[in-house]
Design a protein around this motif. Structure first.
Motif, PDB file in Angstrom:
ATOM      1  N   MET A  25       0.928  -1.241   0.027  1.00  0.00           N
ATOM      2  CA  MET A  25      -0.156   0.093  -0.140  1.00  0.00           C
ATOM      3  C   MET A  25       0.911   1.244  -0.002  1.00  0.00           C
ATOM      4  N   ILE A  26       2.065   1.039   0.800  1.00  0.00           N
ATOM      5  CA  ILE A  26       2.823   2.470   0.854  1.00  0.00           C
ATOM      6  C   ILE A  26       3.519   2.385  -0.556  1.00  0.00           C
ATOM      7  N   LEU A  27       4.234   1.214  -1.127  1.00  0.00           N
ATOM      8  CA  LEU A  27       5.084   1.021  -2.340  1.00  0.00           C
ATOM      9  C   LEU A  27       4.018   1.803  -3.620  1.00  0.00           C
ATOM     10  N   PHE A  28       2.702   1.575  -3.572  1.00  0.00           N
ATOM     11  CA  PHE A  28       1.932   1.680  -4.864  1.00  0.00           C
ATOM     12  C   PHE A  28       1.057   2.689  -4.758  1.00  0.00           C
ATOM     13  N   GLY A  29       1.129   3.566  -3.761  1.00  0.00           N
ATOM     14  CA  GLY A  29       0.200   4.954  -3.723  1.00  0.00           C
ATOM     15  C   GLY A  29      -1.166   4.646  -3.213  1.00  0.00           C
ATOM     16  N   ASP A  30      -1.331   3.822  -2.207  1.00  0.00           N
ATOM     17  CA  ASP A  30      -2.575   3.704  -1.433  1.00  0.00           C
ATOM     18  C   ASP A  30      -2.494   5.155  -0.399  1.00  0.00           C
ATOM     19  N   PHE A  31      -1.194   5.650  -0.117  1.00  0.00           N
ATOM     20  CA  PHE A  31      -1.111   6.716   1.021  1.00  0.00           C
ATOM     21  C   PHE A  31      -0.303   7.828   0.432  1.00  0.00           C
ATOM     22  N   ILE A  32      -0.619   8.983   0.952  1.00  0.00           N
ATOM     23  CA  ILE A  32       0.150  10.275   0.284  1.00  0.00           C
ATOM     24  C   ILE A  32       1.139  10.533   1.520  1.00  0.00           C
ATOM     25  N   PRO A  33       2.191  11.287   1.222  1.00  0.00           N
ATOM     26  CA  PRO A  33       2.995  12.105   2.391  1.00  0.00           C
ATOM     27  C   PRO A  33       2.421  12.809   3.169  1.00  0.00           C
ATOM     28  N   GLY A  34       2.456  12.545   4.561  1.00  0.00           N
ATOM     29  CA  GLY A  34       1.956  13.126   5.571  1.00  0.00           C
ATOM     30  C   GLY A  34       0.585  12.582   6.195  1.00  0.00           C
ATOM     31  N   GLN A  35       0.050  11.492   5.712  1.00  0.00           N
ATOM     32  CA  GLN A  35      -0.966  10.988   5.832  1.00  0.00           C
ATOM     33  C   GLN A  35      -0.769  10.081   7.232  1.00  0.00           C
ATOM     34  N   PRO A  36      -1.833  10.470   8.109  1.00  0.00           N
ATOM     35  CA  PRO A  36      -1.614   9.620   9.412  1.00  0.00           C
ATOM     36  C   PRO A  36      -2.580   8.349   9.284  1.00  0.00           C
ATOM     37  N   LEU A  37      -1.827   7.557  10.032  1.00  0.00           N
ATOM     38  CA  LEU A  37      -2.595   5.842   9.827  1.00  0.00           C
ATOM     39  C   LEU A  37      -2.829   5.318  11.464  1.00  0.00           C
ATOM     40  N   ALA A 157      17.629  -0.998  -1.429  1.00  0.00           N
ATOM     41  CA  ALA A 157      17.056  -0.660  -2.409  1.00  0.00           C
ATOM     42  C   ALA A 157      15.490  -0.620  -2.054  1.00  0.00           C
ATOM     43  N   GLU A 158      15.140  -1.752  -1.455  1.00  0.00           N
ATOM     44  CA  GLU A 158      13.515  -1.666  -0.978  1.00  0.00           C
ATOM     45  C   GLU A 158      13.266  -0.478  -0.283  1.00  0.00           C
ATOM     46  N   SER A 159      14.018  -0.364   0.964  1.00  0.00           N
ATOM     47  CA  SER A 159      13.785   0.876   1.852  1.00  0.00           C
ATOM     48  C   SER A 159      13.721   2.203   1.010  1.00  0.00           C
ATOM     49  N   ILE A 160      14.709   2.539   0.157  1.00  0.00           N
ATOM     50  CA  ILE A 160      14.704   3.578  -0.755  1.00  0.00           C
ATOM     51  C   ILE A 160      13.036   3.643  -1.143  1.00  0.00           C
ATOM     52  N   TRP A 161      12.655   2.582  -2.068  1.00  0.00           N
ATOM     53  CA  TRP A 161      11.633   2.800  -2.808  1.00  0.00           C
ATOM     54  C   TRP A 161      10.194   2.943  -1.793  1.00  0.00           C
ATOM     55  N   LEU A 162      10.382   2.341  -0.782  1.00  0.00           N
ATOM     56  CA  LEU A 162       9.276   2.495   0.205  1.00  0.00           C
ATOM     57  C   LEU A 162       9.140   3.934   0.558  1.00  0.00           C
ATOM     58  N   ALA A 167       5.581  10.097  -2.533  1.00  0.00           N
ATOM     59  CA  ALA A 167       6.091  11.089  -3.260  1.00  0.00           C
ATOM     60  C   ALA A 167       5.851  10.971  -4.830  1.00  0.00           C
ATOM     61  N   LEU A 168       6.070   9.567  -5.205  1.00  0.00           N
ATOM     62  CA  LEU A 168       6.080   9.461  -6.866  1.00  0.00           C
ATOM     63  C   LEU A 168       4.506   9.385  -7.031  1.00  0.00           C
ATOM     64  N   ARG A 169       3.545   8.890  -6.132  1.00  0.00           N
ATOM     65  CA  ARG A 169       2.146   8.773  -6.523  1.00  0.00           C
ATOM     66  C   ARG A 169       1.492  10.225  -6.672  1.00  0.00           C
ATOM     67  N   VAL A 170       2.131  10.987  -5.662  1.00  0.00           N
ATOM     68  CA  VAL A 170       1.644  12.425  -6.055  1.00  0.00           C
ATOM     69  C   VAL A 170       2.039  13.160  -7.022  1.00  0.00           C
ATOM     70  N   PHE A 213      11.347  13.637 -12.027  1.00  0.00           N
ATOM     71  CA  PHE A 213       9.894  13.756 -11.891  1.00  0.00           C
ATOM     72  C   PHE A 213       9.275  14.114 -10.623  1.00  0.00           C
ATOM     73  N   VAL A 214       9.999  13.400  -9.609  1.00  0.00           N
ATOM     74  CA  VAL A 214       9.621  13.705  -8.300  1.00  0.00           C
ATOM     75  C   VAL A 214       9.989  14.850  -7.813  1.00  0.00           C
ATOM     76  N   ARG A 215      11.222  15.424  -8.135  1.00  0.00           N
ATOM     77  CA  ARG A 215      11.767  16.551  -7.850  1.00  0.00           C
ATOM     78  C   ARG A 215      10.909  17.674  -8.317  1.00  0.00           C
TER      79      ARG A 215
END
Length: 219
Positions: A25-37, A157-162, A167-170, A213-215
């Motif tokens: 869910m984190i990797l593929f954009g179910d959440f946005i930066p700053g979203q509380p869980l 690498a997995e940690s970086i992608w997480l 941000a990429l989703r946004v 793109f993220v930048r």
């Protein structure tokens, strides 16, 4: 709506299943930066009890995919220019090396699998499906990286992608997948030609495009 994750499998403990579900869910954009869980909401979404949710949150916090705030709540971290520059440096250092190490070990069948992931990615770009794009992009990279036989580098690498995923989703949501160019054809072509240096170079070029793109989306 996300599918329910009941403890139906005998092969994996429930806490591992829930961890993987929340990680995806984190990797593929179910959440946005700053979203509380909250544990309650996650338990309802994933169809799980609080205990495996807490364990998954603990593991993902250790991987810097989530952060504990001053009020002890958990949230998806915000992306900042400083953090992005760190992650950019790490990606450009680690992932081309993973690709270089993987290239001699990739079989023709695995190249076929990479091309199928790339076809799915191209389809996602064409129809504007952000989540499908992110899944296919991840599958392409990590199908390749897993052949590097470098588990420590792979874990980093997995940690970086997480950390990049939300941000990429946004960025994709703001500018659309049409802004993205598929760079993976050069990688699979180089693999078929046995040009292992080009494999590493093409992955580096792909990373530069994605991070730019993220930048741009942060601005």
């Amino acid at each position: 709506m996300p599918r329910k994750f009941q403890s139906q499998t005998k092969k994996q403990p429930e806490h591992d299943v829930i961890y993987q579900a929340l990680k995806d869910m984190i990797l593929f954009g179910d959440f946005i930066p700053g979203q509380p869980l909250t544990i309650m909401n996650l338990a309802e979404t994933l169809g799980a009890s609080a205990t495996p949710i807490r364990e998954a949150i603990r593991r993902l916090t250790a991987e810097r995919a989530l952060e504990t705030q001053e009020n002890r709540r958990v949230a998806v971290p915000h992306m900042t220019p400083a953090l992005l520059e760190e992650l950019d440096f790490l990606r450009l250092t680690i992932e081309p090396e993973l690709a270089r190490r993987a290239a001699p070990h990739v079989t023709p069948d695995e190249i076929d699998a990479l091309e199928r992931h790339d076809d799915e990615l191209e389809h996602a770009i064409n129809i504007g499906d952000v989540k499908l794009y992110m899944k296919a992009n991840y599958a392409f990279h990590f199908t390749l990286y897993q052949r590097a036989e470098a588990p420590t580098l792979l874990k980093v690498a997995e940690s970086i992608w997480l950390q990049i995923g939300p941000a990429l989703r946004v960025g994709c949501g703001r500018f659309g997948t049409a802004k993205l160019t598929d760079q993976h054809v050069e990688t699979t072509k180089a693999l078929r030609n046995g040009d292992f240096d080009r494999v590493s170079t093409s992955i580096r070029e792909d990373i530069i495009q994605g991070m730019d793109f993220v930048r741009h989306s942060l601005k």
